[in-house]
Enzyme design. Sequence first.
Site, PDB file in Angstrom:
ATOM      1  N   GLU A   1     -19.399   4.801  -3.431  1.00  0.00           N
ATOM      2  CA  GLU A   1     -19.176   3.825  -2.369  1.00  0.00           C
ATOM      3  C   GLU A   1     -18.624   2.486  -2.846  1.00  0.00           C
ATOM      4  O   GLU A   1     -18.641   1.501  -2.112  1.00  0.00           O
ATOM      5  CB  GLU A   1     -20.463   3.613  -1.544  1.00  0.00           C
ATOM      6  CG  GLU A   1     -20.912   4.907  -0.865  1.00  0.00           C
ATOM      7  CD  GLU A   1     -22.264   4.799  -0.196  1.00  0.00           C
ATOM      8  OE1 GLU A   1     -22.986   3.826  -0.471  1.00  0.00           O
ATOM      9  OE2 GLU A   1     -22.615   5.691   0.585  1.00  0.00           O
TER      10      GLU A   1
ATOM     11  N   GLU B   1     -20.885  12.102   2.716  1.00  0.00           N
ATOM     12  CA  GLU B   1     -22.347  12.116   2.804  1.00  0.00           C
ATOM     13  C   GLU B   1     -22.760  12.219   4.262  1.00  0.00           C
ATOM     14  O   GLU B   1     -22.608  11.261   5.021  1.00  0.00           O
ATOM     15  CB  GLU B   1     -22.954  10.844   2.192  1.00  0.00           C
ATOM     16  CG  GLU B   1     -22.730  10.666   0.706  1.00  0.00           C
ATOM     17  CD  GLU B   1     -23.387   9.387   0.173  1.00  0.00           C
ATOM     18  OE1 GLU B   1     -24.144   8.752   0.931  1.00  0.00           O
ATOM     19  OE2 GLU B   1     -23.132   9.034  -0.989  1.00  0.00           O
TER      20      GLU B   1
END
Length: 878
Positions: A485, A551
């Site tokens: 991320e 995710e």
Amino acid sequence: MHIMVRKLLNATGLLLAPFLPLAAQSQYELNSGWQCNNIAKVTVKGEALSAPSYKLSGWMPATVPGTVLTTLLNNKLVPDPFYGMNNERIPDIYTTGKDHYTYWFVKDFTEQKPSADGQVWLHFRGVNDGCDIYVNGHRLNANTHFGTYLRHSYNITQWLAKDGKNRLAVVVYPPAIVGNPNGGQGGDGTIAKNVGPQYTAGWDWIQPMRDRNTGIWDKVTIEKTGAVHIKDPQVITKVPGVRMPEGAQAPAIVMVKATLENATGKSVEGTLRYKLAGNTISRKVTLAANGTTTVQLPDLELKEPKLWWPSGYGPQQLYNLQLEFAENSGVDDVEEVSFGVREIQTYWNSHTNSREVAVNGQKIFIKGGNWITSDAMFRFSKERYDAEVRFHRDMNLNLIRIWGGSLTERPEFYDACDKYGMLVFQDFWMSGDCNGRWVDPLKKEDQWTRRRYPDDHNLFIESVADQIKMLRNYASLAFWCGGNEITPPVDILAAIKDSLLPSLDNTRFFFHYSNTDSMSYNMLGGNGDGPYNIQPMSVFWNERTFPFNSEVGSVGVGDYESLERFIPAANMKAPENKKDGVDSVWDYHKYIPYFDHLDAYGKPKDVKDFANKAQLVNYDQYRALMEGFSAHMWDWYTGVIIWKTQNPWTALRGQMYDYYLDPNACLYGNRVGGAPLHVMCNPTDGNIFTVNNTFKYHTDVMLQLTAYDMEGKGKQLTQVFTEISPKTVQKYLSVKNGLDKLGAKEGVFLSVRLLDKDQKVIDDNLYWFPDSTGNYSGLQKMKAAKVQIVAQKAANDSITVKISNPANGPIAFFNRVSLVDSKTKKRILPVFYNDNYVSVLPGEEKLVTISGDAISKNGNAVVTVSGWNLTEQTINIK
């Protein structure tokens, strides 16, 4: 493609090398007989301690590979941190200071000084974090070694004792910054100032590892070679064109190179070579004294190659070659390399606005799982890796993403991924949480400061280069990624993409970070991933999310027996759907609420009832997730990666099987939903779809839809022949109106099947729908099923269980098959079920196959079967 550990050869050579006998070649692991002591109790320096004559008094057995905490646990000096609240009873390094977990490790070993130009090498594959190394009174590293992931090697030939009795002494220092485990993601974030794992300071799925995983956590090996040492071989395969798994294959190209190191003070002439498929590829080399050079061998055109495919698309064929360097006097060194012939391509899909993956010219819909690591305390084994990756294959997944807050996974993990056909998406060691993507009041330093983590950029870059060399030969390794991320700092990112990957591995796509726009252009805004908690099934089917979601996940509590393994009896309390309705131990183990999703089956009476009903929800959640994404394959999505599919700790979230390798219904719901050729029903509008993830065109396939009431009476809704094209989703009809009428009072079952021309079931999917009020009132009143069950030994490591349900009775619904030790009454783990939580229609039978090495190792095995309307039965194995 990967480097295997060299095999031990005796004086005759055992013909591992196909050319000349190998002189004194071997490699072995130093994995037993270690002793350790806390630094405060060691009063001498490393030079004295490493002398074989120095007497060790009061030292304790050490676990190597392993962490300090593992050694303390194995010596019963701390309680099991995975059980109950035990982790709170272990002193945290942030409070104790680093010396509390700073230890000396000593190992005595026998190795004679080699004759002539023979060399002996000492290799460390992973130490966390710093270490100084001594052999026989000599310090090997001039400066302290740092870096959790950075391998290091030493030529110890000159320091070996004349009598062959040697001592290795290593002092291991914890990370320089251990971080405050204040409950944040990675604690206060400062753990990321090191080049090491971040989760050890705690995360939302794990409590802190109290020693921050300090220790010699990976293998230590001794290697013997001649004058020349082969290092970092690389095998690249090119597979031009669009291929099919079956039939004759056009040639592929195999390219091999390696680095050669001459450890002697004189020049050496020899040949680097290998044999493959009847071809000998070689190149003559002259190495200067103490010189190192990289040698590129001529390309090989491999005719009729056997290709490697991801799981669900074709077989996982692997080749072996022995790369060796030979002088006139014999073979100096051999590297055995196992590799798969395959080529991975990526394209930008402008329709979905996301990355599309192809293997051997064929596009692959990515069905993946996020992985942390096998064990939070780094207790790794080939067997455990094999079991965990096999579970992912059994879920009908084809990719595993290694999350960036952990590590670069071990070669044994990649061996298993090569074997089972799992593509791997490998993050480097960054996270948006610790490395500054978001404002976070729990972090010690501001975003600008955190954005520059780690403190030593050069060490990070050096570690990346080393790990690329270690892993680049695996067929399963598909992608590199800069971090979770967030990208690494600008200079590190530039070094990786502009220097390291072009020179060390230019065959794989590099994602700057895990939810970057180059993976999935997130027109919807947000971070490009999630949600992570329980969802109405309509969300997975009908609400468009990120086109390649890195995710997305749901709940994952195991069944009652799983809970018993780590929750004390006093805390076995069913969570209640209210504020403060969760027991403290459940909360400590990171429970994610099911809210009122279980109430439709009848409010749980106790924790066992809760766990059983949770499995129904687990199954439905993950089947819906995988089916919902698959229903929009190539239209909305090119891939999905579940957060997450395994736990390295006893957490009550994000797992298809528990830490002890016991699968729950998440695994089998995912397995059904992700079947390569699959028929499915959108539970919100009743539309029927087929999805074909294979390259085959299926003709004369019968689509069969049958509704069943709670008494087991069936009503055929339709039966129609269809043809199913490769790599497509097809929509047929809606059965919503019929199901609503049939199930208004008590709910209804829907059997959705595909049959081949011989009327053999090739895909089988059973849904259960609630009544008009949204409750499963009929399920709560179902009559008991009167099944017959037979268990039979099929092979030394295989058992078949046949469940027969007579006609004129109800469906035998949602039956868990378990292999159990008749004496302890506990499940035998790990074993593998080709299906589980199975339902058997009236007048039919289901065959469940249990397999695994644990079967042959247990002479007390029996089978138990229990279900929604079946009291547990114990069946002896014939």
